[in-house]
Motif scaffolding. Sequence first.
Motif, PDB file in Angstrom:
ATOM      1  N   VAL A  13      19.360 -10.843   5.849  1.00 60.74           N
ATOM      2  CA  VAL A  13      19.257 -10.722   7.311  1.00 60.74           C
ATOM      3  C   VAL A  13      20.332 -11.557   8.029  1.00 60.74           C
ATOM      4  CG1 VAL A  13      17.518 -12.481   7.840  1.00 60.74           C
ATOM      5  CG2 VAL A  13      17.488 -10.324   9.096  1.00 60.74           C
ATOM      6  N   LYS A  14      21.053 -12.379   7.283  1.00 62.55           N
ATOM      7  CA  LYS A  14      22.163 -13.138   7.873  1.00 62.55           C
ATOM      8  C   LYS A  14      23.478 -12.354   7.823  1.00 62.55           C
ATOM      9  CE  LYS A  14      20.166 -17.648   6.787  1.00 62.55           C
ATOM     10  NZ  LYS A  14      19.868 -18.045   8.163  1.00 62.55           N
ATOM     11  N   LYS A  15      23.434 -11.218   7.103  1.00 66.21           N
ATOM     12  CA  LYS A  15      24.656 -10.418   6.990  1.00 66.21           C
ATOM     13  C   LYS A  15      24.889  -9.602   8.256  1.00 66.21           C
ATOM     14  CE  LYS A  15      24.128  -9.339   2.091  1.00 66.21           C
ATOM     15  NZ  LYS A  15      23.737  -8.132   1.367  1.00 66.21           N
ATOM     16  N   GLU A  16      26.148  -9.256   8.491  1.00 62.07           N
ATOM     17  CA  GLU A  16      26.507  -8.439   9.669  1.00 62.07           C
ATOM     18  C   GLU A  16      25.772  -7.095   9.650  1.00 62.07           C
ATOM     19  OE1 GLU A  16      29.688  -8.692  11.929  1.00 62.07           O
ATOM     20  OE2 GLU A  16      28.967 -10.762  11.741  1.00 62.07           O
ATOM     21  N   ASN A  19      12.174  -7.688   6.157  1.00 63.25           N
ATOM     22  CA  ASN A  19      13.203  -7.490   7.182  1.00 63.25           C
ATOM     23  C   ASN A  19      13.072  -6.133   7.882  1.00 63.25           C
ATOM     24  OD1 ASN A  19      14.218  -9.881   6.234  1.00 63.25           O
ATOM     25  ND2 ASN A  19      15.971  -8.989   5.177  1.00 63.25           N
ATOM     26  N   VAL A  20      11.841  -5.767   8.198  1.00 61.59           N
ATOM     27  CA  VAL A  20      11.655  -4.465   8.854  1.00 61.59           C
ATOM     28  C   VAL A  20      12.373  -4.440  10.214  1.00 61.59           C
ATOM     29  CG1 VAL A  20       9.397  -4.939   9.931  1.00 61.59           C
ATOM     30  CG2 VAL A  20       9.932  -2.633   9.210  1.00 61.59           C
ATOM     31  N   PHE A  21      12.460  -5.618  10.873  1.00 61.15           N
ATOM     32  CA  PHE A  21      13.247  -5.720  12.119  1.00 61.15           C
ATOM     33  C   PHE A  21      14.609  -6.340  11.780  1.00 61.15           C
ATOM     34  CE2 PHE A  21       8.789  -5.983  13.672  1.00 61.15           C
ATOM     35  CZ  PHE A  21       8.787  -4.859  14.476  1.00 61.15           C
ATOM     36  N   CYS A  22      15.359  -5.644  10.922  1.00 64.19           N
ATOM     37  CA  CYS A  22      16.576  -6.245  10.364  1.00 64.19           C
ATOM     38  C   CYS A  22      17.738  -6.339  11.337  1.00 64.19           C
ATOM     39  CB  CYS A  22      17.006  -5.454   9.136  1.00 64.19           C
ATOM     40  SG  CYS A  22      17.229  -3.704   9.485  1.00 64.19           S
ATOM     41  N   GLU A  43      14.981 -12.495  11.067  1.00 62.14           N
ATOM     42  CA  GLU A  43      14.378 -11.319  11.687  1.00 62.14           C
ATOM     43  C   GLU A  43      13.803 -11.634  13.078  1.00 62.14           C
ATOM     44  OE1 GLU A  43      11.520  -9.886   8.895  1.00 62.14           O
ATOM     45  OE2 GLU A  43      11.226  -8.032  10.012  1.00 62.14           O
ATOM     46  N   ASP A  44      13.326 -12.858  13.257  1.00 63.35           N
ATOM     47  CA  ASP A  44      12.711 -13.186  14.556  1.00 63.35           C
ATOM     48  C   ASP A  44      13.746 -13.187  15.684  1.00 63.35           C
ATOM     49  OD1 ASP A  44      13.896 -15.536  13.740  1.00 63.35           O
ATOM     50  OD2 ASP A  44      12.134 -16.805  14.049  1.00 63.35           O
ATOM     51  N   ILE A  82      22.224  -9.304  -7.800  1.00 59.79           N
ATOM     52  CA  ILE A  82      21.276  -8.893  -6.749  1.00 59.79           C
ATOM     53  C   ILE A  82      21.747  -9.408  -5.388  1.00 59.79           C
ATOM     54  CG2 ILE A  82      18.850  -9.043  -6.001  1.00 59.79           C
ATOM     55  CD1 ILE A  82      18.237  -9.349  -9.083  1.00 59.79           C
ATOM     56  N   ILE A  83      22.373 -10.571  -5.396  1.00 57.78           N
ATOM     57  CA  ILE A  83      23.030 -11.022  -4.165  1.00 57.78           C
ATOM     58  C   ILE A  83      24.521 -11.205  -4.477  1.00 57.78           C
ATOM     59  CG2 ILE A  83      21.027 -12.155  -3.105  1.00 57.78           C
ATOM     60  CD1 ILE A  83      22.234 -14.854  -4.073  1.00 57.78           C
ATOM     61  N   ASN A  84      25.315 -11.230  -3.415  1.00 56.52           N
ATOM     62  CA  ASN A  84      26.742 -11.450  -3.611  1.00 56.52           C
ATOM     63  C   ASN A  84      27.261 -12.279  -2.442  1.00 56.52           C
ATOM     64  OD1 ASN A  84      29.393 -11.375  -4.296  1.00 56.52           O
ATOM     65  ND2 ASN A  84      29.718  -9.234  -3.663  1.00 56.52           N
ATOM     66  N   ILE A  85      27.209 -13.590  -2.616  1.00 57.09           N
ATOM     67  CA  ILE A  85      27.636 -14.453  -1.502  1.00 57.09           C
ATOM     68  C   ILE A  85      28.703 -15.423  -2.003  1.00 57.09           C
ATOM     69  CG2 ILE A  85      25.564 -14.330  -0.064  1.00 57.09           C
ATOM     70  CD1 ILE A  85      24.587 -16.920  -1.379  1.00 57.09           C
ATOM     71  N   ASN A  86      29.588 -15.824  -1.084  1.00 62.89           N
ATOM     72  CA  ASN A  86      30.631 -16.772  -1.475  1.00 62.89           C
ATOM     73  C   ASN A  86      30.409 -18.117  -0.766  1.00 62.89           C
ATOM     74  OD1 ASN A  86      31.431 -16.357   1.130  1.00 62.89           O
ATOM     75  ND2 ASN A  86      33.050 -14.912   0.588  1.00 62.89           N
ATOM     76  N   ASP A  87      31.283 -19.069  -1.050  1.00 60.44           N
ATOM     77  CA  ASP A  87      31.109 -20.417  -0.502  1.00 60.44           C
ATOM     78  C   ASP A  87      31.190 -20.430   1.022  1.00 60.44           C
ATOM     79  OD1 ASP A  87      30.694 -21.410  -2.945  1.00 60.44           O
ATOM     80  OD2 ASP A  87      32.746 -22.166  -3.250  1.00 60.44           O
ATOM     81  N   GLU A  88      32.046 -19.546   1.540  1.00 61.96           N
ATOM     82  CA  GLU A  88      32.203 -19.493   3.001  1.00 61.96           C
ATOM     83  C   GLU A  88      30.875 -19.101   3.673  1.00 61.96           C
ATOM     84  OE1 GLU A  88      34.639 -16.943   6.237  1.00 61.96           O
ATOM     85  OE2 GLU A  88      35.278 -16.751   4.160  1.00 61.96           O
ATOM     86  N   PHE A  89      30.209 -18.111   3.071  1.00 66.00           N
ATOM     87  CA  PHE A  89      28.920 -17.641   3.592  1.00 66.00           C
ATOM     88  C   PHE A  89      27.882 -18.774   3.526  1.00 66.00           C
ATOM     89  CE2 PHE A  89      24.813 -15.492   3.309  1.00 66.00           C
ATOM     90  CZ  PHE A  89      24.922 -14.477   4.235  1.00 66.00           C
ATOM     91  N   LYS A  90      27.905 -19.472   2.389  1.00 67.86           N
ATOM     92  CA  LYS A  90      26.939 -20.570   2.201  1.00 67.86           C
ATOM     93  C   LYS A  90      27.145 -21.662   3.247  1.00 67.86           C
ATOM     94  CE  LYS A  90      26.224 -20.307  -2.772  1.00 67.86           C
ATOM     95  NZ  LYS A  90      26.550 -20.960  -4.028  1.00 67.86           N
ATOM     96  N   LYS A  91      28.426 -21.959   3.508  1.00 73.39           N
ATOM     97  CA  LYS A  91      28.755 -23.022   4.450  1.00 73.39           C
ATOM     98  C   LYS A  91      28.374 -22.602   5.880  1.00 73.39           C
ATOM     99  CE  LYS A  91      32.492 -26.159   5.228  1.00 73.39           C
ATOM    100  NZ  LYS A  91      33.849 -26.291   5.512  1.00 73.39           N
ATOM    101  N   LYS A  92      28.675 -21.349   6.176  1.00 73.55           N
ATOM    102  CA  LYS A  92      28.425 -20.837   7.523  1.00 73.55           C
ATOM    103  C   LYS A  92      26.937 -20.936   7.899  1.00 73.55           C
ATOM    104  CE  LYS A  92      29.280 -16.712  10.260  1.00 73.55           C
ATOM    105  NZ  LYS A  92      29.728 -15.333  10.242  1.00 73.55           N
TER     106      LYS A  92
END
Length: 604
Positions: free
Chosen positions: A35-38, A64-67, A321-322, A591-601
Amino acid sequence: MKEAIALLKEHDLLRIIDDELDIYLEIPHIAYIEVKKEDSRALLFTNVIDRKNNKKFNEPVLMNVFCNEKAVQLFIGDGDKIGAEIESLLKMKPPKTLGDKFALFGKLFSLKNTIPKISKAKAACQEEIYLGKDAKLSDLPVLTTWEQDGGPFITMGQVYTTSLNGEMKNLGMYRLQVYDDHTLGMHWQIHKDSNHFFHEYKEAGKKMPVSIGIGGDPMYIWCGQAPLPIGVFELMLYGFIKNKNAKLVKSVTNDIAIPVDNDYVIEGFVDPSKMRIEGPFGDHTGYYTLEEEYPFMEVTAITKKKDAVFLATVVGKPPLEDKYMGHATERIFLPLLKTTCPDLIDYYMPENGVFHNLIIAKIKTLYPGHAQQMMHAFWGVGQMSFVKHAIFVNQDAPELTSHEDLTRYILNRIDIEEILITRGVVDALDHSSPRFALGGKLGLDCTGAEVKELGIKILSDDELLKKLQNISSQIKDLKQYFTDTKNPLTIITVDKQRSQKELFEEIKEISAHVKILIIVDEKNQNDLNNEYMLLWRVVNNIDSNRDIFFHENTICIDATNKNSMDNFKRRWPDDVDCRQEVLDSLQKRGIININDEFKKKWHL
Ligand SMILES: Cc1cc2nc3c(=O)[nH]c(=O)nc-3n(C[C@H](O)[C@H](O)[C@H](O)COP(=O)(O)O)c2cc1C
C-alpha cells in the motif's frame, strides 16, 4: 467480499498471491509494503497458514481493499459529490415551484433508504453456525501484524452495539484482540460511542450484547470509522450513500442486528464488571499503543458464509489504507463541519499527520479572532476535538494540497505573538501527551497579512552546523528549509543527553540566524532529507505545552523522544517496524521486491 474481489479484478486493482504465507507477520508485512507503492493494489492471499500451530485455513485473506483513490471511488463513491449532496439537504428550503417540489420529493425519498431493514429470511452470513465451544476464534485467520503486538488482532471488525434501552444503535470500527478461542478484546476508546453504551450497561449491572461483522460490503468498514455523532446509526449513512437500505438480520445468540452479507459474524456478551489488559499494538500513529485495561467479549457464536473471505488491514507508519478511507471521510464530512463553522471553506488532514495530529483549515476571515473562534469550535466538536495542531489560513491561500506553496504561505504568516497554546482532550492513541488522552493544543492563525521582515542572517547549512557544533557536540546534523520565507525552518538531529530546553538555552545566540528550530533524535531513522517522515515524526512527538519554547523571535520545537530528562512520566513507545528477517525471506522468495531507497523512504 466475492463481489468486491470481482470488482477489484475488473478494474485491475487486485493481486492474487498463491504462495503459502503465514498469518504471523508475513501477510501483514506484504500488505504494509504494497500500500506504500505508487500503483498499490488490493491483495488476495489464497494459501494462508498458521505456521506456529501447524494449521492451514480454507478461506482466503483479503487486504488493502481501499488500496487507492480508485478503489475508494468503487466502494464508496466520489467524496466531493456525496458531500455536496449532504450540503444540499442541510440547506433544504421549503419548495416554491412545482419543480422545487419534485426535487425535494426526490431528496426525501432518498432519505427513506437510510433506515436499515431487518430481514427474517435465512441470511448468507448465517449459512454456517457454530455455537458455544464450537465457536472458535482460532478457526479464523486472524493476523499478528507486528512483533511486539500482544497477540493476533481482528483489524477490520465492524462492532455493532446498542444503548441499554435499545433506542440507539452504533457501528464502530475498533481493533479486537484475540486472547483465546472464546475471548475477544473490545478496544473502544474512552471517547467512542460504544464506550458510552458500555457505561450504561455497567451502571445497570447488565451484560452488554455485541456482534462483530467481518467482510460483506466494504462500505460497512468505511461507515464504521466515520465520525458520526452518538445516536446516529452509521448504517443510515450507508443507506444514504448507497441509495439502498442496509439489510440486516438478528444475531443468533443476542438481539443485535448485523448486515446479512457479512462473511463472518462473531456474537457474544461483554461483562462490564470485568476488564483485561489489551495491547500492545502497532497502531496507525506508527507507534505501539501501550497496554491498557479494556473490556472483552465472551463469544457465544460464530456464524459465516460457506465461502467466506477474511478481510483485514494493516496499520503502522503512513501512508496506508486509512489514508484513502480518511480522505473520503474528510470530503464527506466537510458540510457537516460547516454547520458548526459556517465560514469554513475547506480543510485538509494530511495522512502523515495521522489525521488527529495536524489539520489545515481554510476560512473566510471576517473579524479579528475568527480563526481562534474556529479553533475552539474544532477542539470542542466530536472527534475533531482530538486534533493537536491546527493551522488556519485565509481564503486567498493556495490549494491546501499544494504542499510547497501552502507551507510558504503559512511560514510567511507565523507571528510569534499570535501563537495559541492551550490544553484539551487528545486521541487515546497519543503517546506524547503528559497524561493519557489529555494534552497540548497548538493553534496557528495564519489568516492575516505577511509578518514583517525580522532581519535574520541566513548562513549556509555547513556554516550554521559548525557554529552550533562549536557550542554543543550533541548536535549531529542540520538542514534548513524555506530560507526564502519570513520564518525559515532549521532542523537539527541530536544525540540526546539532556532536556532540549537546556540545549536551546545554550545555543540561543543562534537567534541571529534561526527563526524556527526543530530538534529530532539522531536515531530512529530520522533523515533530514525525508520531509514526509519528518512531518510525521514532529507532529506525533510533541506536546505543545511542554515542547515549544521561545527566545526573543526564535521558536524551538523539541520533537525528540521524551523520557525522564523531560520529566515525562509515561512509557515512551517504540516505533512500529517490520522484522528484517521476514522482509529478507519474502524478498528471497520473490513475494516482495523492495530496494534500500524504498526502505529509507518509508522507514522500513
Ligand atoms: C483501521 C482503523 C482502526 C481503528 N481502530 C480503532 C480502535 O481500535 N479503537 C477506537 O476507538 N477507534 C478506532 N478507530 C477509529 C474509529 O473507527 C472511529 O473513531 C469511529 O468513528 C468510531 O466510531 P464511534 O464514534 O461510533 O465509536 C479505527 C479506525 C481505523 C480506520
